[in-house]
Design an enzyme around this catalytic site. Structure first.
Site, PDB file in Angstrom:
ATOM      1  N   ASP A 323       0.860  -1.184   0.000  1.00  0.00           N
ATOM      2  CA  ASP A 323       0.000   0.000   0.000  1.00  0.00           C
ATOM      3  C   ASP A 323       0.895   1.233   0.000  1.00  0.00           C
ATOM      4  O   ASP A 323       1.657   1.430   0.941  1.00  0.00           O
ATOM      5  CB  ASP A 323      -0.878  -0.044   1.266  1.00  0.00           C
ATOM      6  CG  ASP A 323      -2.033   0.943   1.218  1.00  0.00           C
ATOM      7  OD1 ASP A 323      -1.941   1.933   0.475  1.00  0.00           O
ATOM      8  OD2 ASP A 323      -3.023   0.706   1.938  1.00  0.00           O
ATOM      9  N   ARG A 325      -0.190   4.374  -0.147  1.00  0.00           N
ATOM     10  CA  ARG A 325      -0.911   5.595   0.227  1.00  0.00           C
ATOM     11  C   ARG A 325      -0.320   6.229   1.476  1.00  0.00           C
ATOM     12  O   ARG A 325       0.281   5.562   2.310  1.00  0.00           O
ATOM     13  CB  ARG A 325      -2.375   5.252   0.511  1.00  0.00           C
ATOM     14  CG  ARG A 325      -3.156   4.964  -0.723  1.00  0.00           C
ATOM     15  CD  ARG A 325      -4.563   4.567  -0.361  1.00  0.00           C
ATOM     16  NE  ARG A 325      -4.619   3.291   0.337  1.00  0.00           N
ATOM     17  CZ  ARG A 325      -5.725   2.786   0.860  1.00  0.00           C
ATOM     18  NH1 ARG A 325      -6.851   3.464   0.807  1.00  0.00           N
ATOM     19  NH2 ARG A 325      -5.705   1.612   1.456  1.00  0.00           N
TER      20      ARG A 325
HETATM   21  N1  LIG Z   1      -3.518  -1.727  -5.974  1.00  0.00           N
HETATM   22  C1  LIG Z   1      -4.811  -1.985  -5.882  1.00  0.00           C
HETATM   23  N2  LIG Z   1      -5.609  -1.021  -5.423  1.00  0.00           N
HETATM   24  C2  LIG Z   1      -6.921  -1.296  -5.307  1.00  0.00           C
HETATM   25  C3  LIG Z   1      -7.463  -2.537  -5.645  1.00  0.00           C
HETATM   26  N3  LIG Z   1      -8.781  -2.487  -5.402  1.00  0.00           N
HETATM   27  C4  LIG Z   1      -9.046  -1.247  -4.929  1.00  0.00           C
HETATM   28  N4  LIG Z   1      -7.934  -0.514  -4.858  1.00  0.00           N
HETATM   29  C5  LIG Z   1      -7.714   0.823  -4.345  1.00  0.00           C
HETATM   30  O1  LIG Z   1      -7.847   0.752  -2.934  1.00  0.00           O
HETATM   31  C6  LIG Z   1      -8.180   2.011  -2.438  1.00  0.00           C
HETATM   32  C7  LIG Z   1      -9.352   1.856  -1.468  1.00  0.00           C
HETATM   33  O2  LIG Z   1      -9.394   3.003  -0.776  1.00  0.00           O
HETATM   34  P1  LIG Z   1     -10.249   3.274   0.531  1.00  0.00           P
HETATM   35  O3  LIG Z   1     -11.626   2.745   0.350  1.00  0.00           O
HETATM   36  O4  LIG Z   1     -10.052   4.723   0.846  1.00  0.00           O
HETATM   37  O5  LIG Z   1      -9.445   2.511   1.686  1.00  0.00           O
HETATM   38  P2  LIG Z   1      -9.549   1.139   2.360  1.00  0.00           P
HETATM   39  O6  LIG Z   1      -8.144   0.680   2.594  1.00  0.00           O
HETATM   40  O7  LIG Z   1     -10.488   0.248   1.621  1.00  0.00           O
HETATM   41  O8  LIG Z   1     -10.158   1.500   3.798  1.00  0.00           O
HETATM   42  P3  LIG Z   1     -11.617   2.007   4.157  1.00  0.00           P
HETATM   43  O9  LIG Z   1     -12.372   2.132   2.884  1.00  0.00           O
HETATM   44  O10 LIG Z   1     -11.427   3.311   4.831  1.00  0.00           O
HETATM   45  O11 LIG Z   1     -12.211   0.995   5.047  1.00  0.00           O
HETATM   46  C8  LIG Z   1      -8.499   2.884  -3.648  1.00  0.00           C
HETATM   47  O12 LIG Z   1      -7.366   3.717  -3.914  1.00  0.00           O
HETATM   48  C9  LIG Z   1      -8.687   1.876  -4.750  1.00  0.00           C
HETATM   49  O13 LIG Z   1      -8.376   2.407  -6.045  1.00  0.00           O
HETATM   50  C10 LIG Z   1      -6.582  -3.537  -6.118  1.00  0.00           C
HETATM   51  O14 LIG Z   1      -6.965  -4.649  -6.414  1.00  0.00           O
HETATM   52  N5  LIG Z   1      -5.270  -3.217  -6.218  1.00  0.00           N
END
Ligand SMILES: Nc1nc2c(ncn2[C@@H]2O[C@H](COP(=O)(O)OP(=O)(O)OP(=O)(O)O)[C@@H](O)[C@H]2O)c(=O)[nH]1
Ligand SMILES: [Mg+2]
Ligand SMILES: [Mg+2]
Ligand SMILES: [Zn+2]
Length: 402
Positions: A323, A325
């Site tokens: 991650d 971020r």
């Molecule tokens: N690298 C990658 N990123 C993904 C994938 N699926 C979703 N994402 C990313 O994951 C992130 C999800 O962000 P959030 O919903 O803010 O964070 P979270 O970690 O799910 O935590 P909360 O939603 O706050 O519970 C976004 O930037 C999406 O684009 C994946 O399969 N691979």
């Protein structure tokens, strides 16, 4: 590792500091001293114990004032200027004379005519963006001077062990212990800067009527990363009261196309509805697609997931950490509005611990119910079991059944 505040305290009083860069970069330790505090004894110590290239990191203002020419095509590497000796030195090589030259590089009244070229001291110019722009020792050294309110010039030299190797961590640690020199890392310096200076600027604000309700929208920009973030708040908003906050990282596939591979759209929709029904809410929509790897890489990660890898494994196979971020911009957005107490809508423990460590009080975590489907099951499973997300599963499914 030392608290950076102690390191700064030492540095401020004219003492040495040892700075490691990251393992993935040079994986080296440099001995660093504010140039204004150079003495023959200290320079002699540097020459005896560090043994690398004798440099003085300077900022661009010094380079320009002293007219120090850069004879090389530097690109991403160090911006070495021509070498110098102070005009009052003889050969320029002794500790005493190199101390004089170093000290004069940190003299705000020094002029180009005060130095002879070539010499025995290598000035090297830090990138103007500091460690946020380039994570090198030069930037770290100048940055340390600036945060210690010293003149932006520092003696900087790589630490080599008895055999002349530069990757001997044990040697460096022993040296630090023997002479009570504090150690820090470029990462720590970067973190200090990201926490102590606003990373984002408010660019614009307007009304935003939506199908959920009428909100206000703000555009924030980080000029280092060029990232643009959106912030939505209720029309009546009181930052001195606890704010219901959602920090949502962009997900083009989920948020825009309602992809079933993740839970992003469900979470976004839940919170927009929550904002319509509750007071004092803020949605911080961060421009960090695909957990920070960007859109194209996320689609590459999806292609790997189709071969059976989970989300984190797919990231790793593409050469990224799990991650990428960070939530510094979100923190500065909260600070911009003067928000100190929040209820945070998330399942992600990293968001919670980061904000708490930065002094934001989290009164409550708001759980967002998520429906599991055949396409997002593995994604949700990995978040729960690999990253300890606390996800509220909606409907028949239970976490125990995963
Ligand atoms: N690298 C990658 N990123 C993904 C994938 N699926 C979703 N994402 C990313 O994951 C992130 C999800 O962000 P959030 O919903 O803010 O964070 P979270 O970690 O799910 O935590 P909360 O939603 O706050 O519970 C976004 O930037 C999406 O684009 C994946 O399969 N691979
Ligand atoms: Mg180096
Ligand atoms: Mg999410
Ligand atoms: Zn998503």
């Amino acid at each position: 590792m030392y608290d950076l505040k102690d390191v700064i305290q030492n540095f401020k009083s004219g003492e040495f500091v040892i700075v490691f860069d990251s393992q993935s970069r040079e994986d080296e330790a440099d001995l660093i001293l504010p140039a204004q505090f150079s003495t023959p004894d200290k320079i002699s110590f540097v020459l005896n114990h560090a043994k690398g290239m004798f440099c003085v990191a300077i900022d661009k203002e010094i380079q320009e004032r002293l007219n120090l020419y850069v004879p090389y095509n530097t690109k991403d590497s160090c911006t070495f200027t021509v070498t110098v000796d102070h005009k009052d030195t003889k050969t320029g090589i002794t500790a005493k004379e190199r101390s004089k030259t170093s000290k004069e590089l940190a003299n705000p009244n020094a002029m180009a005519s005060d130095f002879k070229i070539p010499g025995h001291v290598n000035p090297v110019v830090a990138h103007e963006g500091g460690v946020l722009a380039r994570k090198g020792h030069t930037e770290a050294a100048v940055e340390l001077c600036k945060i210690s309110e010293l003149f932006p010039a520092a003696v900087m030299i790589e630490i080599l062990d008895e055999k002349g190797n530069s990757h001997n961590k044990e040697y460096v640690k022993n040296l630090a212990k023997k002479f009570s020199i504090p150690i820090t890392t470029i990462e720590e310096i970067e973190k200090y800067i990201l926490l102590s200076h606003p990373t984002v600027q408010k660019e614009a604000e307007a009304e935003l009527p939506t199908q959920y309700g009428k909100f206000k929208i703000f555009a924030f920009k980080n000029y280092f990363s060029q990232k643009e973030h959106a912030v939505l708040i209720n029309q009546t908003f009181n930052p001195s009261q606890p704010v219901n906050v959602r920090i949502h990282s962009s997900c083009k596939t989920g948020d825009v196309f309602h992809s079933l591979r993740c839970d992003c759209h469900q979470q976004l929709e839940f919170f927009l509805q929550f904002m319509a029904e509750n007071k004092n809410c803020m949605l911080i929509y961060l421009d960090q697609e695909g957990r920070g790897i960007g859109f194209a890489n996320k689609i590459k990660a999806y292609a790997l997931q189709e071969q059976g890898f989970d989300t984190y494994e797919a990231n790793n196979l593409l050469g990224f950490d799990d991650d990428l971020r960070d939530y510094f911009d979100a923190l500065h957005i909260l600070r911009f509005f003067g928000i100190k107490k929040i209820n945070l809508a998330t399942s992600n423990p990293e968001k919670v611990s980061f904000l708490q460590d930065c002094g934001i009080e989290i009164l409550k975590r708001i759980s967002i119910p998520v429906v599991v489907n055949p396409y997002n099951r593995k994604y949700i499973h990995s978040k729960i079991f690999k990253k300890k997300h606390e996800i509220l599963i909606k409907g028949e499914d239970k976490v125990e059944n995963f």
